[in-house]
Design an enzyme around this catalytic site. Structure first.
Site, PDB file in Angstrom:
ATOM      1  N   GLU A  42       1.040  -1.058  -0.344  1.00 43.12           N
ATOM      2  CA  GLU A  42      -0.532   0.186   0.069  1.00 43.12           C
ATOM      3  C   GLU A  42       0.754   1.267  -0.512  1.00 43.12           C
ATOM      4  O   GLU A  42       0.750   2.045  -0.833  1.00 43.12           O
ATOM      5  CB  GLU A  42      -1.066  -0.235   1.300  1.00 43.12           C
ATOM      6  CG  GLU A  42      -1.476  -1.007   1.480  1.00 43.12           C
ATOM      7  CD  GLU A  42      -2.992  -1.313   0.072  1.00 43.12           C
ATOM      8  OE1 GLU A  42      -3.022   0.256  -0.666  1.00 43.12           O
ATOM      9  OE2 GLU A  42      -3.134  -1.842  -0.454  1.00 43.12           O
ATOM     10  N   TYR A 125      -6.554   5.466   4.037  1.00 45.90           N
ATOM     11  CA  TYR A 125      -6.339   4.985   3.699  1.00 45.90           C
ATOM     12  C   TYR A 125      -5.582   3.630   3.696  1.00 45.90           C
ATOM     13  O   TYR A 125      -5.905   2.539   3.366  1.00 45.90           O
ATOM     14  CB  TYR A 125      -6.556   5.211   1.676  1.00 45.90           C
ATOM     15  CG  TYR A 125      -5.753   4.514   0.918  1.00 45.90           C
ATOM     16  CD1 TYR A 125      -6.800   3.899   0.508  1.00 45.90           C
ATOM     17  CD2 TYR A 125      -4.300   4.491   0.490  1.00 45.90           C
ATOM     18  CE1 TYR A 125      -6.519   2.534  -0.753  1.00 45.90           C
ATOM     19  CE2 TYR A 125      -4.756   3.390   0.106  1.00 45.90           C
ATOM     20  CZ  TYR A 125      -5.140   2.574  -0.567  1.00 45.90           C
ATOM     21  OH  TYR A 125      -5.650   1.406  -1.147  1.00 45.90           O
ATOM     22  N   ASP A 143      -9.520   6.125  -2.384  1.00 45.04           N
ATOM     23  CA  ASP A 143      -8.952   6.654  -2.876  1.00 45.04           C
ATOM     24  C   ASP A 143      -9.478   7.296  -3.826  1.00 45.04           C
ATOM     25  O   ASP A 143     -10.215   7.810  -4.404  1.00 45.04           O
ATOM     26  CB  ASP A 143      -7.829   5.494  -3.118  1.00 45.04           C
ATOM     27  CG  ASP A 143      -8.544   4.936  -4.026  1.00 45.04           C
ATOM     28  OD1 ASP A 143      -9.593   4.832  -4.191  1.00 45.04           O
ATOM     29  OD2 ASP A 143      -7.009   4.494  -5.229  1.00 45.04           O
TER      30      ASP A 143
END
Length: 347
Positions: A42, A125, A143
Site C-alpha cells: 500500500e 486510506y 482513494d
DNA sequence: AAGTCGGGGAC
DNA sequence: GTCCCAGACTT
C-alpha cells in the site's frame, strides 16, 4: 423525504464483487494476507501506478521480508531500495514504522484500524486497506479510484479536490459496501484503473453501467468534478560534478525538502578552489520533466593536491561509479552519473 | 484548508 | 505540454 437505507445500494457492491471474481488482476500481493506485505504494498503504490512500482515492491519484500528485518536495516539501505520511486519520505516513514511495531507492538502487526493508523506514514486510506484485506475490517479504502467511480455512479458533483472529499466519498462508499470489504476495496482499484479510467472509460465493459447515473444520462465526461490547482513555479538547481580519475564528490540531502536524504553533487564550490580546476563544462540537463531544470557544471580536478583540498575543507563524500550504485540519487542525477560513466569508460 | 512531495505513462 | 496515479504530512 424518506431516508435512504444503506442496504438500498449494497447490490452494487455485490455486483462489483462478482465482476472481480472473474476479472481481478493477477498481482503478487494478491496471494497473501500477511499484513506486513500488504502494508508495504500500500505504501509503495501510493500515488504510483502498479507497473511503475512492481519491481520495487518485489525487491523490497525480498530484501526486507518481515518487520524485524526492516526495523534492523540501515535507513540508507531502505532508501536505496526506494531509489527512483519518488516520495522518499515514504521510505523513511516505513522504516520508522517498522521500528514502531517492534517497540510498541512486540513485533506483531496491529490488528485494529485505530492502531494501524498510528504507524508513521499510514493514513486513513492505508489503515483501511490493511484492516479490510488482512483483518476483515469493514472500512472502505477511499482513494482516487473511489472518488472517480462513486462520483460517476451517483453523478455527484462534489469537488474531489476539496479537503472534505475523503469524508464525503466515504459516506457514499458505505452505501454500496458489501460483506467482503477487503475484496471490495481491491475491486474498486481494478475497476478504476481498467474500466472506470479518468480518460476514455470503457463504459461498455463496465459491470456497473446499468447502475451508473452518469452513464445512463450520458454525462460521464462531467464527472468527477475537480477544480484546477495552480502549478508551482519551476525549480532551478545548480550542481558541480567534481571528479578526478573516476571518483567524484557527493553529499547527503536533509529531509526537509525535495529528495529527502538522497545523495547529490555539491551545489557550490569554494571560490578559492576555482582557479585550480582543470576544466569546467556546463552541461544543461534539461530535466524539465515537471518544472525542474538542473544545471550541472562538470569540474575535472587535475592535481592530487587540489583534489585533497576539496575533501579536507568540506564534508563531501568521495565515491565512484561502482559504489555510487549503493547510494540513492535523485533520478536526474542518477541519469547523469550513468551517462558520464559510459563516457568515462569509452574515453 | 492549502501546499508539498517524484517519477512515469497516457493522451 | 497537461493530467493522473493503491496518499500522507506539514503549516
Amino acid at each position: 423525504m424518506e431516508k435512504t437505507e444503506k442496504s438500498d445500494f449494497k447490490y452494487i457492491g455485490n455486483k462489483l464483487l462478482t465482476w472481480y471474481e472473474k476479472n481481478a488482476r493477477d498481482l503478487p500481493f494478491r496471494q497473501t494476507k500477511d499484513p506486513y506485505k500488504i502494508w508495504i504494498c500500500e505504501i509503495v503504490f501510493q500515488q504510483t501506478r502498479i507497473n511503475q512500482g512492481l519491481n520495487h515492491y518485489t525487491n523490497f519484500i525480498e530484501r526486507f521480508p518481515d518487520v524485524k528485518t526492516l526495523a534492523e536495516a540501515d535507513e540508507n539501505e531502505v532508501l536505496l531500495y526506494w531509489k527512483g520511486l519518488g516520495y522518499y519520505s515514504r521510505a523513511i516513514n516505513v522504516h520508522k514504522a517498522a521500528q514502531q511495531i517492534i517497540k510498541d507492538y512486540h513485533g506483531i502487526f496491529p490488528r485494529e484500524y485505530e492502531e494501524i493508523l498510528k504507524l508513521k506514514g499510514v493514513g486513513k486510506y492505508t489503515a483501511a486497506a490493511v484492516s479490510s484485506i488482512c483483518f476483515n475490517g469493514r472500512i472502505p479504502a477511499v482513494d482516487g479510484n473511489f472518488y472517480r467511480v462513486l462520483s460517476r455512479i451517483f453523478a455527484d458533483g462534489f469537488d474531489i479536490s476539496n479537503s472534505k472529499a475523503f469524508n464525503y466519498f466515504s459516506e457514499l462508499a458505505y452505501l454500496i459496501l458489501p460483506d467482503n470489504v477487503g475484496d471490495f476495496n481491491q475491486a474498486m482499484m481494478d475497476l478504476g484503473s481498467e474500466i472506470c479510467k479518468p480518460k476514455n472509460p470503457l463504459c461498455g465493459e463496465c459491470p456497473l453501467n446499468q447502475d451508473c447515473i452518469a452513464f445512463l444520462t450520458h454525462t460521464i465526461s462531467q464527472f468527477p468534478v475537480k477544480t484546477k490547482k495552480i502549478k508551482s513555479e519551476g525549480l532551478k538547481l545548480k550542481y558541480y560534478f567534481v571528479h578526478r580519475n573516476g571518483e567524484f564528490l557527493v553529499q547527503q540531502r536533509k529531509d526537509d525538502f525535495i529528495w529527502k536524504k538522497l545523495f547529490e553533487f555539491p551545489p557550490e564550490i569554494s571560490e578559492a578552489l576555482v582557479p585550480f580546476i582543470k576544466s569546467v563544462k556546463t552541461v544543461n540537463h534539461k530535466l524539465t520533466h515537471k518544472n525542474l531544470s538542473i544545471e550541472i557544471y562538470n569540474v575535472e580536478v587535475d592535481s592530487e593536491e587540489v583534489w585533497k583540498h576539496f575533501i579536507d575543507e568540506n564534508d563531501y563524500i568521495i565515491t565512484d561509479y561502482e559504489s555510487s550504485n549503493q547510494k540513492s540519487f535523485p533520478k536526474p542525477l542518477e541519469n547523469y552519473i550513468g551517462n558520464y560513466q559510459t563516457a568515462y569508460r569509452i574515453l
